[in-house]
Design a protein around this motif. Structure first.
Motif, PDB file in Angstrom:
ATOM      1  N   TYR A   1       0.829  -1.205   0.000  1.00 33.20           N
ATOM      2  CA  TYR A   1       0.000   0.000   0.000  1.00 33.20           C
ATOM      3  C   TYR A   1       0.869   1.262   0.000  1.00 33.20           C
ATOM      4  N   SER A  12       2.451   1.890  -3.390  1.00 31.43           N
ATOM      5  CA  SER A  12       1.457   2.346  -4.346  1.00 31.43           C
ATOM      6  C   SER A  12       1.121   3.823  -4.136  1.00 31.43           C
ATOM      7  N   HIS A  39       1.858   6.394  -7.148  1.00 33.31           N
ATOM      8  CA  HIS A  39       0.747   7.121  -7.750  1.00 33.31           C
ATOM      9  C   HIS A  39       0.900   8.636  -7.597  1.00 33.31           C
ATOM     10  N   SER A  54      -9.036  -3.453  -3.259  1.00 32.73           N
ATOM     11  CA  SER A  54      -9.250  -4.621  -4.119  1.00 32.73           C
ATOM     12  C   SER A  54      -8.967  -5.914  -3.358  1.00 32.73           C
ATOM     13  N   ARG A  83      -7.278   6.014  -5.529  1.00 29.98           N
ATOM     14  CA  ARG A  83      -6.893   5.185  -6.668  1.00 29.98           C
ATOM     15  C   ARG A  83      -5.700   4.294  -6.308  1.00 29.98           C
ATOM     16  N   ALA A  84      -4.731   4.859  -5.589  1.00 30.91           N
ATOM     17  CA  ALA A  84      -3.539   4.087  -5.199  1.00 30.91           C
ATOM     18  C   ALA A  84      -3.909   2.914  -4.309  1.00 30.91           C
ATOM     19  N   LYS A 140      -6.911   1.426  -4.012  1.00 28.99           N
ATOM     20  CA  LYS A 140      -7.748   0.460  -4.740  1.00 28.99           C
ATOM     21  C   LYS A 140      -6.919  -0.376  -5.706  1.00 28.99           C
ATOM     22  N   ASN A 141      -5.872   0.211  -6.268  1.00 27.81           N
ATOM     23  CA  ASN A 141      -5.052  -0.491  -7.259  1.00 27.81           C
ATOM     24  C   ASN A 141      -3.983  -1.393  -6.646  1.00 27.81           C
ATOM     25  N   THR A 142      -3.865  -1.399  -5.331  1.00 26.37           N
ATOM     26  CA  THR A 142      -2.828  -2.199  -4.686  1.00 26.37           C
ATOM     27  C   THR A 142      -3.200  -3.675  -4.682  1.00 26.37           C
TER      28      THR A 142
END
Length: 438
Positions: free
Chosen positions: A52, A55, A59, A237, A272-273, A275-277
């Motif tokens: 996390y 990311s 980001h 995610s 966004r960072a 969620k994309n991890t």
């Protein structure tokens, strides 16, 4: 070649002390002093917390270095820049160049990995390194860094033969990564951690639940609060409430760093960072049909949390557990947790020197599953010692993928397969799964 292959059976050698790694780093001009860093220690959640954090920085436009352990599938996972593994030819080049220094100072495997990481990060002129402590903290080779922020996720019982047999002793070791004049962030409000931060005279530290908070709402959306910073409707995610604790710790650490360095943050970029991890092997859904989930729970707390989350996420499903352990873990207690939370179990072997063998599992089964005394009768049809051991464990399949195939035979619409007990088992299953193209 891989560094792992060079060390072979000495991969798990642990020799406390920072003298060797400091001398080796001196020989390559102290590359660890050429970039900023955040150091992450703790019993559970270190890898996800690092993911996390990385990311969040990436980001926001930072060139990131990420150093974690162990690797799950390929060794070059340990060294990443902007979440890309070090290329194999580059890894081999570093091994060739650094091997004389590794041998000169008789570095352990993890010390050699650390040396390689810091040289690679320096050569690539990264902006910041997110570094996971290998074991403990105080004497871990990563502790040569002077981190901008030190992070302690939590303390629980693990590696007790090295770190001590009480939470106080373990907290003493893990808080050894903190610095008096640098901030620390604590992922769980535990008295043992806080006491040692005070004894170490850490001037500035922030505790989850007191100084920063995450509030979980429906559908695992959550809100975050720290000082005058508020963020609502955050989604991850990775599944499980544990990940909210890890992500919250990471976000607090990131904000502390940004505050110290006068960096502006963007709330939508943060969302966004997070969620994309993604981090392999942590409550990862491997298959939908049948439902197969794997998690690297490798100690009592990790297993308890994993089974708790399975019950929360998949309330009506029975759990068929495929598992393996390392010999130096609290195997009796871990075995009991798995047995109490599983409808059926399949034990398997992991291909490392510390992995449990077939006989070890049979002995666990004998001790925990039956409260009787068995004996042999002196006739040709009488059961032998090995036969009684086999009664103790429902199933043992040496090959992990074959163990999963056996577990599939027990699956119906009301059950799931859970693979756990060791990150090394998770790695072997992932590797075999990918190779087989499943």
């Amino acid at each position: 070649m891989n560094l792992f292959d060079f060390f072979k059976k000495k991969v798990f050698n642990i020799e406390p002390g920072l003298e060797r790694i400091k001398a080796a780093l001196e020989d390559v001009s102290n590359p660890h002093k050429n970039f900023k860093s955040i150091l992450v220690a703790g019993t559970n959640g270190k890898g996800s917390t690092c993911a996390y954090l990385e990311s969040l920085f990436r980001h926001h436009g930072y060139k990131t270095g990420l150093f974690t352990s162990p690797h799950l599938i390929q060794e070059n996972e340990r060294w990443q820049i902007n979440r890309q593994n070090i290329p194999q030819d580059r890894l081999e080049s570093y091994i060739k160049d650094l091997l004389p220094i590794i041998q000169k100072y008789n570095l352990t495997y993890f010390e050699a990995c650390t040396l390689l990481a810091f040289k690679y990060f320096s050569d690539e002129s990264i902006d910041i390194a997110v570094v996971e402590v290998g074991l403990g903290g105080r004497w871990d080779s990563t502790n040569v860094l002077d981190p901008c922020v030190s992070v302690i996720t939590n303390v629980s019982f693990d590696h007790m033969h090295l770190l001590g047999d009480t939470l106080d002793k373990i907290a003493f070791e893990k808080t050894g990564i903190t610095r008096k004049n640098k901030p620390a962030v604590v992922g769980r409000n535990q008295k043992e951690i806080i006491d040692w931060l005070k004894k170490r005279k850490i001037k500035e530290f922030y505790i989850q639940g007191l100084d920063f908070r995450s509030t979980v709402r429906e559908s695992l959306l959550w809100d975050f609060e720290f000082k005058d910073f508020y963020l609502k409707d955050i989604k991850l995610s990775m599944i499980g409430t544990r990940q909210i604790e890890n992500a919250s710790t990471s976000l607090a650490s990131f904000l502390v760093f940004c505050e110290k360095n006068n960096i502006k943050v963007d709330k939508e970029t943060i969302k966004r960072a997070l969620k994309n991890t993604f981090w392999q092997g942590r409550m990862q859904i491997l298959s939908e049909e049948p439902l197969i989930i794997l998690d690297g729970g490798h100690n009592e707390e990790g297993l308890l949390k994993s089974f708790q989350e399975l019950k929360e996420l998949f309330k009506s499903k029975k759990v068929i557990t495929v598992y393996s352990f390392m010999k130096d873990k609290e195997t009796e207690k871990m075995f009991k947790i798995i047995k109490e939370n599983s409808f059926k179990t399949v034990a398997t072997k992991i291909n490392v020197s510390r992995g449990m063998e077939k006989e070890d599992f049979y002995k666990l089964g004998e001790e925990n599953s039956f409260k009787t005394v068995a004996t042999k009768i002196n006739v040709s049809r009488g059961m032998e010692k090995e036969d009684f051991y086999k009664l103790g464990e429902e199933n043992f399949i040496e090959n992990p993928l074959e163990a999963v195939e056996l577990a599939k035979k027990y699956v119906d619409d009301n059950s799931l397969i859970f693979i756990t007990g060791s990150l090394y088992l998770v790695g072997e299953v992932l590797n075999g799964w990918n190779t087989a193209g499943k």
